[in-house]
Design an enzyme around this catalytic site. Structure first.
Site, PDB file in Angstrom:
ATOM      1  N   THR A   1      -1.904  -1.882  -3.508  1.00 45.76           N
ATOM      2  CA  THR A   1      -3.362  -1.876  -3.663  1.00 45.76           C
ATOM      3  C   THR A   1      -3.828  -0.636  -4.426  1.00 45.76           C
ATOM      4  OG1 THR A   1      -3.540  -1.029  -1.427  1.00 45.76           O
ATOM      5  CG2 THR A   1      -3.843  -3.389  -1.733  1.00 45.76           C
TER       6      THR A   1
ATOM      7  N   ASP B   1       4.196  -7.096   5.932  1.00 43.51           N
ATOM      8  CA  ASP B   1       4.992  -5.862   5.983  1.00 43.51           C
ATOM      9  C   ASP B   1       5.972  -5.835   7.155  1.00 43.51           C
ATOM     10  OD1 ASP B   1       4.267  -4.682   3.662  1.00 43.51           O
ATOM     11  OD2 ASP B   1       2.889  -3.236   4.513  1.00 43.51           O
TER      12      ASP B   1
ATOM     13  N   SER C   1       4.328   0.139   7.392  1.00 46.79           N
ATOM     14  CA  SER C   1       3.742   0.354   6.071  1.00 46.79           C
ATOM     15  C   SER C   1       4.556   1.405   5.322  1.00 46.79           C
ATOM     16  CB  SER C   1       2.300   0.829   6.255  1.00 46.79           C
ATOM     17  OG  SER C   1       1.806   1.370   5.069  1.00 46.79           O
TER      18      SER C   1
ATOM     19  N   GLY D   1       1.788   0.951  -4.362  1.00 51.74           N
ATOM     20  CA  GLY D   1       3.127   0.610  -4.855  1.00 51.74           C
ATOM     21  C   GLY D   1       4.043   0.033  -3.797  1.00 51.74           C
ATOM     22  N   GLY D   2       3.466  -0.393  -2.637  1.00 48.63           N
ATOM     23  CA  GLY D   2       4.326  -0.951  -1.590  1.00 48.63           C
ATOM     24  C   GLY D   2       5.424   0.041  -1.256  1.00 48.63           C
TER      25      GLY D   2
HETATM   26  N1  GLU Z   1       0.825  -2.983   2.534  1.00 49.94           N
HETATM   27  C1  GLU Z   1       1.738  -2.140   1.843  1.00 49.94           C
HETATM   28  C2  GLU Z   1       2.025  -0.945   2.717  1.00 49.94           C
HETATM   29  O1  GLU Z   1       1.235  -0.632   3.554  1.00 49.94           O
HETATM   30  C3  GLU Z   1       1.231  -1.772   0.481  1.00 49.94           C
HETATM   31  C4  GLU Z   1       0.351  -0.583   0.420  1.00 49.94           C
HETATM   32  C5  GLU Z   1      -0.143  -0.305  -0.979  1.00 49.94           C
HETATM   33  O2  GLU Z   1       0.631  -0.389  -1.935  1.00 49.94           O
HETATM   34  O3  GLU Z   1      -1.321   0.003  -1.104  1.00 49.94           O
HETATM   35  O4  GLU Z   1       3.029  -0.334   2.599  1.00 49.94           O
END
Ligand code: GLU
Length: 356
Positions: A162, A204, A229, A250-251
Site C-alpha cells: 500500500t 497475511d 505483517s 512493499g509487503g
Molecule cells: N499487508 C502487508 C503487510 O502488512 C502489506 C503492507 C504494505 O505493503 O503496505 O505486511
C-alpha cells in the site's frame, strides 16, 4: 457490506460473502505495544513489534550486521553481508514471528547480541549460503558458532503493498506511518455511502499447515488472532533525539528495503536522498535474490561470483522494490524530507510550514 458485498452487475469477479459480524467490529481493539529496540552503530533503532514482523526482522538483521565492518569503498562486500543477514533474519521470522498475544514469540532473544553473534557466525565473507537457510535457536544459550539445522520452509504468499508516510512537526513529534489495507484497493469492496474500502489483511496469515515433522507455524490463522505483517515504520534516535524516520510499502520486501536504506545511510556514507534512490535487492530466504535492473547492472556479476543467484524482481510492480519516504533531522530546526525520485512515478516530500 461484508455479509452482502455490493457487486457491479457487469463484474466478472467471484465475490463471496464473509463471516464478519457487527460484534466482531465492536470487539476490535487497537493494541499499543512496546516498540522493538536495537542499538546500531551508536544509535537506537525503534520498530514495529509483533504482530508485525518488521521491527523484529530488521532489528535482528541490524544486530547481525553490527558484527561486521561495512565500508563504502567495498560496496559488494557490504551488499553481500546485507543479503546474508536478511536471509538469516527471514528464516527466524518464518519460524518464530506471529501474533504475540496468541503464540510465544521469543522477541528478547531474537534481538539479543548473543543470538546475533551466533547467526553472524554462519556468514562466510566470500560465499553465499544456499537458501533457504534453517532458523536458529533463540534459546539464551549461545555458542560461538552453531552448525545450521535442517528445517526450512518456503516463503508463503504474502500480499503486495500500500503506502507509507513520515511527518514531523516543529514541536519535535515524529510519525512514521504505514497506511495499509493490505494491498492496492484492499478487498476491492467499498462500503456503500461511506466511501472507504475494506481491507484484505487476512491474506497475511500463512495458509499452508507445516509439513510433518516441522515446528508449528506461528502465523497460522486462529480466532481473534492478528496476521503477521511486514510493516516497518522505523525511527532512529541519536543521543535520544530523532535522527531518521522512514518506511515503505512493499509487503514482505518492506523489511529489506528499510534495512538497505539504513545501511546505505549509516554505513555506506550516502546522504538520505542517495540512500533512497540507490538500486535495491531483496533476499527473503529464497533461493533467488530479487533485484532492480540497475542493481543487477551494477553489482550482479560480483555478487554472482560470491554465490548469489540474482533475478529481476517480478513485482508487482515488476522491477520496482518499495516506495520509501524518509526524514532526516540534520540539526535542530532543519529537517530533510525525502521521497522516491523515480519509483512508482515518484513520491512527495515537502515542507508545509517553512520557517527560517
Ligand atoms: N499487508 C502487508 C503487510 O502488512 C502489506 C503492507 C504494505 O505493503 O503496505 O505486511
Amino acid at each position: 457490506t461484508v455479509a452482502e458485498p455490493p457487486v457491479d452487475p457487469g463484474a466478472a469477479r467471484d465475490v463471496r460473502p464473509g463471516l464478519m459480524e457487527r460484534a466482531d467490529l465492536a470487539a476490535y481493539r487497537a493494541v499499543v505495544r512496546k516498540p522493538t529496540h536495537v542499538p546500531y552503530r551508536g544509535m537506537d533503532v525503534y520498530g514495529m513489534p509483533p504482530s508485525s514482523s518488521g521491527g523484529a526482522t530488521i532489528g535482528e538483521a541490524l544486530d547481525i550486521l553490527g558484527n561486521f565492518r561495512l565500508d563504502a569503498r567495498d560496496p559488494v562486500t557490504a551488499l553481500h553481508y546485507y543479503l546474508e543477514a536478511s536471509k538469516l533474519a527471514y528464516a527466524d521470522r518464518g519460524r518464530y514471528l506471529g501474533d504475540a498475544d496468541k503464540v510465544r514469540v521469543p522477541l528478547d532473544e531474537l534481538l539479543s547480541a548473543g543470538f546475533a553473534r551466533e547467526r553472524a557466525c554462519l556468514i562466510k565473507p566470500d560465499r553465499a549460503a544456499p537458501a533457504p537457510v534453517a532458523p536458529g535457536s533463540p534459546d539464551g544459550r549461545y555458542e560461538p558458532c552453531v552448525p545450521p539445522g535442517t528445517q526450512t520452509r518456503a516463503l508463503a504468499f504474502e500480499g503486495p503493498q500500500t503506502t507509507h508516510l513520515v511527518v514531523a512537526d516543529k514541536w519535535g513529534n515524529v510519525a512514521s506511518y504505514t497506511v495499509s489495507i493490505e494491498q492496492f484497493g484492499g478487498s476491492g469492496i467499498t462500503v456503500p455511502g461511506r466511501g472507504f474500502l475494506l481491507n484484505n489483511e487476512l491474506t497475511d496469515f500463512s495458509f499452508q499447515p507445516p509439513a510433518p515433522g516441522q515446528a508449528p507455524d506461528p502465523n497460522l490463522p486462529g480466532p481473534h488472532k492478528r496476521p503477521r505483517s511486514s510493516m516497518s515504520p522505523t525511527l532512529v534516535l541519536e543521543d535520544g533525539r530523532p535522527k531518521l524516520a522512514l518506511g515503505t510499502p512493499g509487503g514482505s520486501t518492506i523489511i529489506t528495503t528499510v534495512l538497505q536504506i539504513l545501511m546505505n545511510r549509516i554505513d555506506l556514507g550516502m546522504d538520505l536522498p542517495a540512500a533512497l534512490n540507490a538500486p535495491r535487492a531483496t533476499q527473503r530466504n529464497t533461493p533467488l535474490v530479487y533485484a532492480e535492473q540497475p542493481f543487477l547492472d551494477r553489482y550482479g556479476r560480483d555478487l554472482a561470483a560470491r554465490g548469489h543467484r540474482l533475478e529481476v524482481f517480478p513485482g508487482p510492480p515488476a522491477g520496482v522494490i518499495g516506495a520509501a519516504t524518509a526524514l532526516e533531522f540534520l540539526r535542530p530546526g532543519l529537517v530533510q524530507a525525502v521521497a522516491e525520485p523515480v519509483r512508482r512515478g515518484g513520491g512527495s516530500a515537502l515542507v508545509v510550514h517553512p520557517a527560517r
